[in-house]
Design a protein around this motif. Sequence first.
Motif, short mmCIF file in Angstrom:
data_model
loop_
_atom_site.label_atom_id
_atom_site.label_comp_id
_atom_site.label_asym_id
_atom_site.label_seq_id
_atom_site.Cartn_x
_atom_site.Cartn_y
_atom_site.Cartn_z
N GLN A 157 0.55 -1.11 -0.23
CA GLN A 157 -0.08 0.02 -0.20
C GLN A 157 0.81 1.40 -0.14
O GLN A 157 0.53 2.71 -1.02
N GLN A 158 1.89 1.12 0.83
CA GLN A 158 3.08 2.26 0.69
C GLN A 158 3.22 2.61 -0.64
O GLN A 158 3.59 3.73 -1.70
N ALA A 159 3.55 1.82 -1.28
CA ALA A 159 4.39 1.54 -2.69
C ALA A 159 3.24 2.39 -4.18
O ALA A 159 3.87 3.19 -4.17
N LEU A 160 2.01 1.35 -3.29
CA LEU A 160 1.21 2.25 -4.19
C LEU A 160 0.76 3.55 -4.18
O LEU A 160 0.69 3.97 -5.21
N ALA A 161 1.30 4.40 -2.99
CA ALA A 161 0.56 5.29 -2.92
C ALA A 161 1.38 6.50 -3.08
O ALA A 161 1.42 7.73 -3.61
N GLU A 162 2.79 5.94 -3.35
CA GLU A 162 3.62 7.30 -3.98
C GLU A 162 3.40 7.37 -5.17
O GLU A 162 3.66 7.62 -6.35
N TYR A 163 2.53 5.96 -5.73
CA TYR A 163 1.96 6.52 -7.27
C TYR A 163 0.80 7.18 -7.48
O TYR A 163 0.31 6.99 -8.36
N ASN A 164 0.09 6.94 -5.92
CA ASN A 164 -1.32 7.33 -6.38
C ASN A 164 -1.62 8.45 -7.05
O ASN A 164 -2.69 8.51 -8.02
N GLU A 165 -1.06 10.00 -7.60
CA GLU A 165 -1.54 11.01 -8.23
C GLU A 165 -0.75 10.14 -9.66
O GLU A 165 -1.92 10.63 -10.31
N THR A 166 -0.15 9.43 -9.99
CA THR A 166 0.36 8.79 -11.37
C THR A 166 -0.66 8.01 -12.00
O THR A 166 -1.62 8.54 -12.71
N ILE A 167 -1.06 7.31 -10.37
CA ILE A 167 -2.50 6.20 -11.07
C ILE A 167 -3.31 7.02 -11.36
O ILE A 167 -4.68 6.11 -12.45
N GLU A 168 -4.25 8.11 -10.41
CA GLU A 168 -5.18 8.75 -10.82
C GLU A 168 -5.45 9.67 -11.50
O GLU A 168 -6.36 9.98 -13.55
N GLU A 169 -4.04 9.73 -12.60
CA GLU A 169 -3.71 11.03 -13.39
C GLU A 169 -4.00 9.88 -15.05
O GLU A 169 -4.80 10.07 -16.30
N SER A 170 -3.91 8.83 -14.87
CA SER A 170 -3.75 7.28 -15.90
C SER A 170 -5.09 7.08 -16.58
O SER A 170 -6.17 7.08 -15.19
N THR A 171 -5.34 6.36 -17.33
CA THR A 171 -6.44 5.85 -17.86
C THR A 171 -6.94 4.19 -16.72
O THR A 171 -7.16 3.62 -17.27
N LEU A 172 -5.92 4.19 -15.70
CA LEU A 172 -5.74 2.48 -15.62
C LEU A 172 -7.20 2.49 -14.85
O LEU A 172 -6.77 3.39 -14.03
N GLN A 173 -7.21 1.38 -14.34
CA GLN A 173 -8.11 1.26 -13.32
C GLN A 173 -7.83 0.11 -12.64
O GLN A 173 -7.32 -0.90 -13.30
N PHE A 174 -6.94 0.21 -11.51
CA PHE A 174 -6.14 -0.33 -10.56
C PHE A 174 -7.43 -1.50 -9.49
O PHE A 174 -8.49 -0.63 -8.76
N ARG A 175 -6.98 -2.36 -9.32
CA ARG A 175 -8.22 -3.11 -8.82
C ARG A 175 -7.43 -3.92 -7.74
O ARG A 175 -6.48 -4.92 -7.57
N ILE A 176 -7.34 -3.28 -6.35
CA ILE A 176 -6.22 -4.59 -5.49
C ILE A 176 -7.52 -5.45 -3.97
O ILE A 176 -8.22 -4.51 -3.81
#
Length: 739
Positions: free
Chosen positions: A601-620
């Motif tokens: 979750q910490q690793a994903l938080a580092e990319y949180n903004e990038t993930i939100e800006e991308s068109t990808l849908q993350f399912r954790i």
Amino acid sequence: MDTKSKSKMIFVIWILLFTFGLSGIISGLFNGKDYIKKDYFQTQQFEDELNQFVDYLKMFELNNINKEELKKKITVTAEEIEEHRYRYGDLSTQVSNIKGQYEHKIQDALLAGNKEVADAYIAERDKKIEDITNNFKSDEHVRAKIVKEKEQKIDEYFREIENYRSDFMRYKALFTYYLKNTATGEVYTNVNISSGDSIDTFINNKNMIFIQSYPSSKYAYLSTGGQYRFVGDNDVVTPLIEKETSTFEGKIALPKAASSENPILADYYDFQQKQKIFFIYTISGILAFLLSFYLNKKTRVIQCIPTGKWQPYYNCIPIDVTVMALVFTGLLTLLLFIMDNTLSLHQNLYIYIRDTLFRLIVTTLFVALTLIQGKFLLERAKAPANLKADWQKALLHRAYQGIKEAFLIRSIGMQLFILLSVVFAFGVGAAIVLIEPIYIWIYIPLFIVICVPIFIIIIKRSGYFNRIVTNTDELVHGNFEQDIPVIGKSALAVLAANINALKHGIKVSQKEQAKSERLKTELITNVSHDLRTPLTSIITYTELLKTSDVTDEERDAYIEIIDRKSKRLKVLIDDLFEASKMASGNIELEKEKVDLVQLLQQALAEYNETIEESTLQFRITTPDTPVYAVVDGQKLWRVFDNLIGNILKYSLENTRVYISVKKANDKAVIAFKNITKYELSEDIDELFERFKRGDTSRHTEGSGLGLAIAKSIIDLHEGSLDIEVDGDLFKVTVSLNTK
């Protein structure tokens, strides 16, 4: 009645008493904690039922707070505003990060001649910069965002608790309650009580089988504070509800009426019956055991077991068989005792008595069988001089010798010697037949049954040997013919299998050597390309800076490009150095107990903004409980960082990304799945090579070392990192030991 018959009768009576007594004692040991000094309302089962109902009652009635009221009570503190504002750094840092995220996208679009795409990226970037800037200009702008987030959490909470309403209604029909708010005097009850009537008229020991008062010696006032056990913690709703904590006094009771319809009452009456059965069975068992002890002391019942007549026959059985038989019957007897005292109390009285008698008879037979075997074995052990001879005859000893001989390596010469001995014997037999022709009727059948098959075997073995020799000659000259068939388990078959293995080893070695040369060439090419590209840019813009007609704006732009390319070159060199260091094993791990779910979750938080800006849908998907492993958290974070970074770089737009963590046996398994935008090679191993990238055109910012570094880190942790490619589906599975 003669002495022998009397002894048998005494033994039967004693074994019945002993078995029943032992069964009763085991019953007391197994079930005493559940039935001694307890009634049903003191059991954990009823305690859980009552606590569950109280939780439902608090949630649906006593708290008496609806969704809209909670939303009105939302507050935003200055600390929350500051935390939200500086969550990803100060203004300049956040603006710089946003520009950095879009810079290469805009440049790539412009280089490709897609001005519309570049303008869209610019507009998207400017919108985010404007939003971040407003965060630092206006507290109200930030406050509105925080309020919206908290309202969403409140909606989630009420959607979650609504799933439990049907359970609450079921419990409400079972229990009777009358509770009054100590502060407001407001009454909550499911009793149809008129004003002026006393609640004691409805809730009393006469018509209620159980009454819990608040306050009482066991419980204080009933409070609505605290977290519900079956609802996850909600950091927005919980503080708001706790502010409205109320205390109640009153009673919760269980009515005697409608017993057939009330499952809790059914459990109560069932418990009473089991308790009676338990005490009767246990006390009777203790008395029977004491009586059997007295009877054995008086008559020495064990001595009644006859051994003299049957002992010689028993001694003929291999000793290991007798020991295993005694252990087997002993364990089976113990299992029967356990089954008799853990299952039977869950049946009605008639079935209990019937099954108990049946199991008692069966258990008695096994107890008798175990005692008789023990007596015979004890008599046998009294003669230690015979134990060595017994061991020589034991099946285990003979099996050991047979296995030892079966795995003894025998040469082809020994096999030929045996075959020639048989041929010689039949030659002698032929001479005897010539002297005494009457023996021909014995010789001919034996010759057909033994000599002819042996002759056929010799011909086949000779041909098989010649085929092996021919194949090895071809192998020496570099001709790889088809594999030699491995027939049987003879020494020739082992030789053929070894030659096949050597042949395949040579083929694999040649293929690996060719692959190594090809990968070496590709590595040199990729390293040269990836290092030369930023280096060429640095040299070019340095030369441009040397010219005298460069404007200040151009100079700043050139310096910025040189700075970016220098950092890019540093990243490539650092990654290459780290990959080489990992591969050599010249690195020490600082291991500690780490929660892998939290680390991911910490690793994903580092990319949180990038993930939100991308068109990808993350399912954790992660478990509710932590998954611990003893690892180097910093190094493992690097693995997660590399894998998530690869997903964001190489995933096809507008697709889903699945990341899951689960625990299987003693392994923690973390899986990453995404759809690739580039066509991947079918050779999975190549993806682990240094500077190998899914983007064969090498337009992306990756160094091509991410997977190589990640695999090296996992290998140092004695784990595994596996890749699966199914069409465009790319899956990485990380497996780590949890112990």
